[in-house]
Design an enzyme around this catalytic site. Structure first.
Site, mmCIF file in Angstrom:
data_model
loop_
_atom_site.group_PDB
_atom_site.id
_atom_site.type_symbol
_atom_site.label_atom_id
_atom_site.label_comp_id
_atom_site.label_asym_id
_atom_site.label_seq_id
_atom_site.Cartn_x
_atom_site.Cartn_y
_atom_site.Cartn_z
ATOM 1 C CG ASN A 61 -7.077 0.523 0.426
ATOM 2 O OD1 ASN A 61 -7.551 -0.332 -0.310
ATOM 3 N ND2 ASN A 61 -5.881 1.035 0.245
ATOM 4 C CB THR B 103 -11.543 4.194 9.037
ATOM 5 O OG1 THR B 103 -10.826 2.980 8.930
ATOM 6 C CG2 THR B 103 -11.990 4.423 10.479
ATOM 7 C CG ASP C 280 -2.053 0.896 1.193
ATOM 8 O OD1 ASP C 280 -2.488 1.217 0.081
ATOM 9 O OD2 ASP C 280 -2.541 1.295 2.276
ATOM 10 C CG HIS C 281 -0.482 4.792 0.458
ATOM 11 N ND1 HIS C 281 -0.978 5.828 -0.296
ATOM 12 C CD2 HIS C 281 -1.539 4.300 1.159
ATOM 13 C CE1 HIS C 281 -2.281 5.956 -0.064
ATOM 14 N NE2 HIS C 281 -2.646 5.037 0.808
ATOM 15 N N GLY D 48 -7.580 7.685 8.310
ATOM 16 C CA GLY D 48 -7.805 7.952 9.741
ATOM 17 C C GLY D 48 -9.169 8.572 9.962
ATOM 18 N N GLY E 274 -9.131 5.258 2.681
ATOM 19 C CA GLY E 274 -9.729 5.930 3.831
ATOM 20 C C GLY E 274 -11.111 5.397 4.157
HETATM 21 P P1 13P Z 1 -8.243 4.210 6.941
HETATM 22 O O1 13P Z 1 -7.153 3.949 7.943
HETATM 23 O O2 13P Z 1 -8.813 5.582 7.089
HETATM 24 O O3 13P Z 1 -9.273 3.142 6.949
HETATM 25 O O4 13P Z 1 -7.538 4.207 5.511
HETATM 26 C C1 13P Z 1 -6.879 3.057 5.066
HETATM 27 C C2 13P Z 1 -6.241 3.293 3.756
HETATM 28 O O5 13P Z 1 -6.760 3.971 2.898
HETATM 29 C C3 13P Z 1 -4.944 2.662 3.523
HETATM 30 O O6 13P Z 1 -4.436 2.993 2.286
#
Ligand code: 13P
Length: 213
Positions: free
Chosen positions: A159, A140, A15-16, A110, A138
């Site tokens: 994600n 969450t 990821d990233h 986050g 993101g």
């Molecule tokens: P969250 O931690 O906000 O769920 O985001 C995860 C994410 O996008 C990892 O790339």
């Protein structure tokens, strides 16, 4: 192979990845999928870096790229939201041949400050112009209804990280408070396992991914 003896296809995904080198190292180490996140650069530089990763990855490794910028905080890096444009989304897909595209459309890594403001209209527009699966970062703090709408607008991968960290930490904290004598790290770490798995199950059902592997 899961506990019922069923074979489940699983990707090992970076990821990233922040550079060509990061992605190359992951591919060389056996990852089956990488994300090159060159979204901090302007679009032509982003495309150049993304293309170098796609070329190195070949046909077997799936590559994800980001346009615009997902806001919020991840691994101590804080950034603002920049909504992806339709033009940049089409341009990066057509000029690199990436497998998945993460167009930042209002989500943050986050917790959210206030309500998430996702641009569904643009999400659908990008999806209608491209055959490429879209990725929502993101996950969450995005309301369940918004997750469902995102899927209708073309999101194929979501994600979710912070939500899982929150339930795991809450369980471990409770375990340590209730048992002040335990010191075995395997038991301490393991005390968060059930709640973590339950949260994953909940998200699989929400995203209509259960039993789809
Ligand atoms: P969250 O931690 O906000 O769920 O985001 C995860 C994410 O996008 C990892 O790339």
């Amino acid at each position: 192979i899961n506990e019922l003896g069923i074979k489940i296809p699983v990707a090992l995904h970076l990821d990233h990845g922040g550079s060509f080198e990061d992605c190359k190292n992951a591919i060389d180490a056996g990852f089956t999928s990488v994300m090159i996140d060159a979204s901090k650069y302007e679009i032509d530089e982003n495309i150049k870096i993304t293309k170098s990763v796609v070329n190195y990855a070949g046909d077997e490794i799936t590559v994800e790229a980001e346009v615009g910028h997902v806001g919020g905080q991840e691994d101590d890096v804080i950034g603002d939201i920049h909504y992806a444009s339709v033009e940049d989304s089409v341009k990066i897909v057509n000029s690199t041949g990436i497998f998945m595209l993460a167009p930042a459309l209002g989500s943050v890594h986050g917790p959210y400050k206030g309500d998430p403001k996702l641009n569904f209209e643009r999400m659908a527009e990008i999806n209608n112009l491209l055959k490429t699966p879209l990725v929502l970062h993101g996950g969450t703090g995005i309301y369940d209804e918004q997750i469902k709408t995102s899927i209708q607008c073309g999101i194929a991968k979501i994600n979710i990280n912070t939500d899982l960290q929150l339930v795991w930490t809450e369980s471990v904290r409770k375990f340590l408070e209730e048992d002040k004598k335990e010191y075995d790290p395997r038991k301490v770490i393991g005390s968060g396992e059930v709640s973590l798995k339950n949260k994953v199950k909940e998200k699989l059902i929400l995203t209509e991914s259960a039993n789809k592997a």
